[in-house]
Design a protein around this motif. Structure first.
Motif, PDB file in Angstrom:
ATOM      1  N   MET A 179      -9.984 -25.723   7.047  1.00  0.00           N
ATOM      2  CA  MET A 179      -9.648 -26.648   5.715  1.00  0.00           C
ATOM      3  C   MET A 179     -10.789 -26.778   4.924  1.00  0.00           C
ATOM      4  O   MET A 179     -11.830 -27.274   5.536  1.00  0.00           O
ATOM      5  CB  MET A 179      -8.894 -27.744   5.879  1.00  0.00           C
ATOM      6  CG  MET A 179      -7.438 -27.595   6.444  1.00  0.00           C
ATOM      7  SD  MET A 179      -6.402 -26.368   5.461  1.00  0.00           S
ATOM      8  CE  MET A 179      -6.188 -27.407   4.045  1.00  0.00           C
ATOM      9  N   PRO A 180     -10.966 -25.960   3.657  1.00  0.00           N
ATOM     10  CA  PRO A 180     -12.248 -26.551   2.986  1.00  0.00           C
ATOM     11  C   PRO A 180     -12.079 -27.791   2.236  1.00  0.00           C
ATOM     12  O   PRO A 180     -11.166 -28.378   2.123  1.00  0.00           O
ATOM     13  CB  PRO A 180     -12.189 -25.377   1.812  1.00  0.00           C
ATOM     14  CG  PRO A 180     -10.719 -24.954   1.871  1.00  0.00           C
ATOM     15  CD  PRO A 180      -9.860 -25.265   2.914  1.00  0.00           C
ATOM     16  N   CYS A 181     -13.446 -28.535   2.078  1.00  0.00           N
ATOM     17  CA  CYS A 181     -13.461 -29.577   1.499  1.00  0.00           C
ATOM     18  C   CYS A 181     -14.844 -29.863   0.690  1.00  0.00           C
ATOM     19  O   CYS A 181     -15.800 -29.508   1.287  1.00  0.00           O
ATOM     20  CB  CYS A 181     -13.638 -30.858   2.595  1.00  0.00           C
ATOM     21  SG  CYS A 181     -13.578 -32.426   1.883  1.00  0.00           S
ATOM     22  N   ASP A 182     -14.520 -30.136  -0.596  1.00  0.00           N
ATOM     23  CA  ASP A 182     -15.932 -30.252  -1.450  1.00  0.00           C
ATOM     24  C   ASP A 182     -16.400 -31.486  -1.183  1.00  0.00           C
ATOM     25  O   ASP A 182     -15.703 -32.568  -0.890  1.00  0.00           O
ATOM     26  CB  ASP A 182     -15.359 -30.205  -3.023  1.00  0.00           C
ATOM     27  CG  ASP A 182     -15.246 -28.585  -3.236  1.00  0.00           C
ATOM     28  OD1 ASP A 182     -15.392 -27.800  -2.545  1.00  0.00           O
ATOM     29  OD2 ASP A 182     -14.667 -28.437  -4.331  1.00  0.00           O
ATOM     30  N   VAL A 183     -17.651 -31.668  -1.368  1.00  0.00           N
ATOM     31  CA  VAL A 183     -18.571 -33.164  -1.291  1.00  0.00           C
ATOM     32  C   VAL A 183     -19.334 -33.013  -2.468  1.00  0.00           C
ATOM     33  O   VAL A 183     -20.268 -32.149  -2.716  1.00  0.00           O
ATOM     34  CB  VAL A 183     -19.451 -33.224   0.131  1.00  0.00           C
ATOM     35  CG1 VAL A 183     -19.949 -34.529   0.283  1.00  0.00           C
ATOM     36  CG2 VAL A 183     -18.463 -32.782   1.540  1.00  0.00           C
ATOM     37  N   VAL A 184     -18.942 -34.192  -3.423  1.00  0.00           N
ATOM     38  CA  VAL A 184     -19.850 -34.181  -4.701  1.00  0.00           C
ATOM     39  C   VAL A 184     -20.370 -35.633  -4.727  1.00  0.00           C
ATOM     40  O   VAL A 184     -19.723 -36.658  -4.785  1.00  0.00           O
ATOM     41  CB  VAL A 184     -18.663 -33.909  -5.843  1.00  0.00           C
ATOM     42  CG1 VAL A 184     -19.285 -34.030  -7.156  1.00  0.00           C
ATOM     43  CG2 VAL A 184     -17.959 -32.791  -5.700  1.00  0.00           C
ATOM     44  N   GLY A 185     -21.687 -35.391  -5.114  1.00  0.00           N
ATOM     45  CA  GLY A 185     -22.400 -36.633  -5.398  1.00  0.00           C
ATOM     46  C   GLY A 185     -22.835 -37.621  -4.126  1.00  0.00           C
ATOM     47  O   GLY A 185     -23.030 -36.954  -3.267  1.00  0.00           O
ATOM     48  N   SER A 186     -23.290 -38.653  -4.438  1.00  0.00           N
ATOM     49  CA  SER A 186     -23.771 -39.614  -3.444  1.00  0.00           C
ATOM     50  C   SER A 186     -23.359 -41.008  -3.758  1.00  0.00           C
ATOM     51  O   SER A 186     -23.022 -41.587  -4.854  1.00  0.00           O
ATOM     52  CB  SER A 186     -25.160 -39.426  -3.146  1.00  0.00           C
ATOM     53  OG  SER A 186     -25.830 -39.877  -4.423  1.00  0.00           O
ATOM     54  N   GLY A 187     -23.494 -41.843  -2.510  1.00  0.00           N
ATOM     55  CA  GLY A 187     -23.059 -43.176  -2.698  1.00  0.00           C
ATOM     56  C   GLY A 187     -21.992 -43.519  -1.836  1.00  0.00           C
ATOM     57  O   GLY A 187     -21.902 -42.903  -0.813  1.00  0.00           O
TER      58      GLY A 187
END
Length: 292
Positions: free
Chosen positions: A22-30
């Motif tokens: 399954m694909p999963c986007d990871v955006v940003g930080s924190g």
């Protein structure tokens, strides 16, 4: 505003007795935030990217696709509520957080609330964007037509015939009318480019199975309003805020208003119809931040 970094990961998760990628986007930080797209014929994790770009200034946003949906060929898994509940359980086992924020749109809302109940401490707070629990045909025609809905679902799932029926009912003109009718509030926002992107989502291999299940009520997480409201009762949940779109369709809006009337969730009114996170991501992000 500086564009936050975005990457796509592939998670191998046990689902339905087999390993599914399954694909999963990871955006940003924190702090970690889980963003769940809606379940619909035209839903995919890409619909959450505009919101994640805004929230990514403060959060590390994880955006998975649901099994049977998304911008890629669909894994052949059983399309029923247990699959969706099981997916969230395996996802939270692989990416346990804890999450400062859990966001779910449309039908994903009830699944997120149920997961938060099964996994105490996994989320500090929840935000439900235009939450729904009943598929399009049961909403329009009533639950007493269940036999017809099951017949229609089986017809779309049949090889060759089903694909032909699916193509007729998920054509660009049909998608445009649907989006202008209840997905977006401003018809001017339903551009040819957006329709083309949505049509591409529907044309992924195996796309008709998730659509047939969703439209006919086969992915409804509960069967009645009472069961939906019961998900929020008896404590044990983190604080929940509902973002209620100003121009939600009448029947869907009535379900959102019934949820708020219980006193179990806070409410913020936002612009939009059934996809405000996509049409008005800045306003939705502001409402999420204001509700901290």
């Amino acid at each position: 505003m500086i564009e936050p970094a975005r990457a796509t990961r592939t998670l191998a998760l046990p689902l339905g007795g087999r390993m599914v990628e399954m694909p999963c986007d990871v955006v940003g930080s924190g702090a970690d935030a889980l963003l769940l797209p809606a379940l619909s014929s035209i839903s995919a994790r890409s619909e959450m990217r505009p919101l994640a770009r805004d929230l990514g200034q403060d959060y590390r946003c994880l955006i998975p696709d649901w099994p049977g949906f998304g911008n890629q060929a669909r894994a052949p898994v059983a399309m029923h509520p247990d699959t969706m509940h099981g997916f969230l359980d395996t996802f939270l086992a692989a990416e346990p957080g804890p999450y400062d924020l859990g966001i779910a749109a449309g039908h994903a809302a009830a699944y997120l609330v149920a997961a938060a109940r099964r996994h105490p401490g996994a989320f500090r707070r929840l935000v439900l964007v235009a939450p729904t629990w009943r598929g399009p045909l049961p909403t329009m025609m009533g639950p007493e037509r269940g036999g017809l809905f099951r017949f229609l679902r089986r017809a779309v799932e049949v090889p060759l015939l089903g694909d032909a029926l699916y193509r007729i009912n998920i054509s660009p003109p049909v998608i445009g009318r649907m989006m202008r009718a209840h997905v977006y509030a401003d018809p001017e926002h339903v551009t040819p480019g957006i329709i083309a992107d949505k049509h591409a989502i529907t044309r992924q291999i195996g796309g008709r199975f998730g659509t047939a299940a969703f439209v006919t009520g086969g992915l409804d997480p509960v069967a009645t309003r009472e069961a939906f409201l019961a998900l929020f009762k008896d404590g044990g949940l983190p604080p929940i805020r509902m973002l209620r779109p100003e121009r939600a369709p009448r029947r869907s809006g009535a379900e959102m208003d019934a949820l708020f009337a219980t006193g179990l969730v806070a409410k913020t009114v936002v612009p939009g119809a059934l996809s405000p996170h996509e049409e008005y991501p800045g306003e939705v992000a502001a409402a999420i931040r204001a509700g901290r």
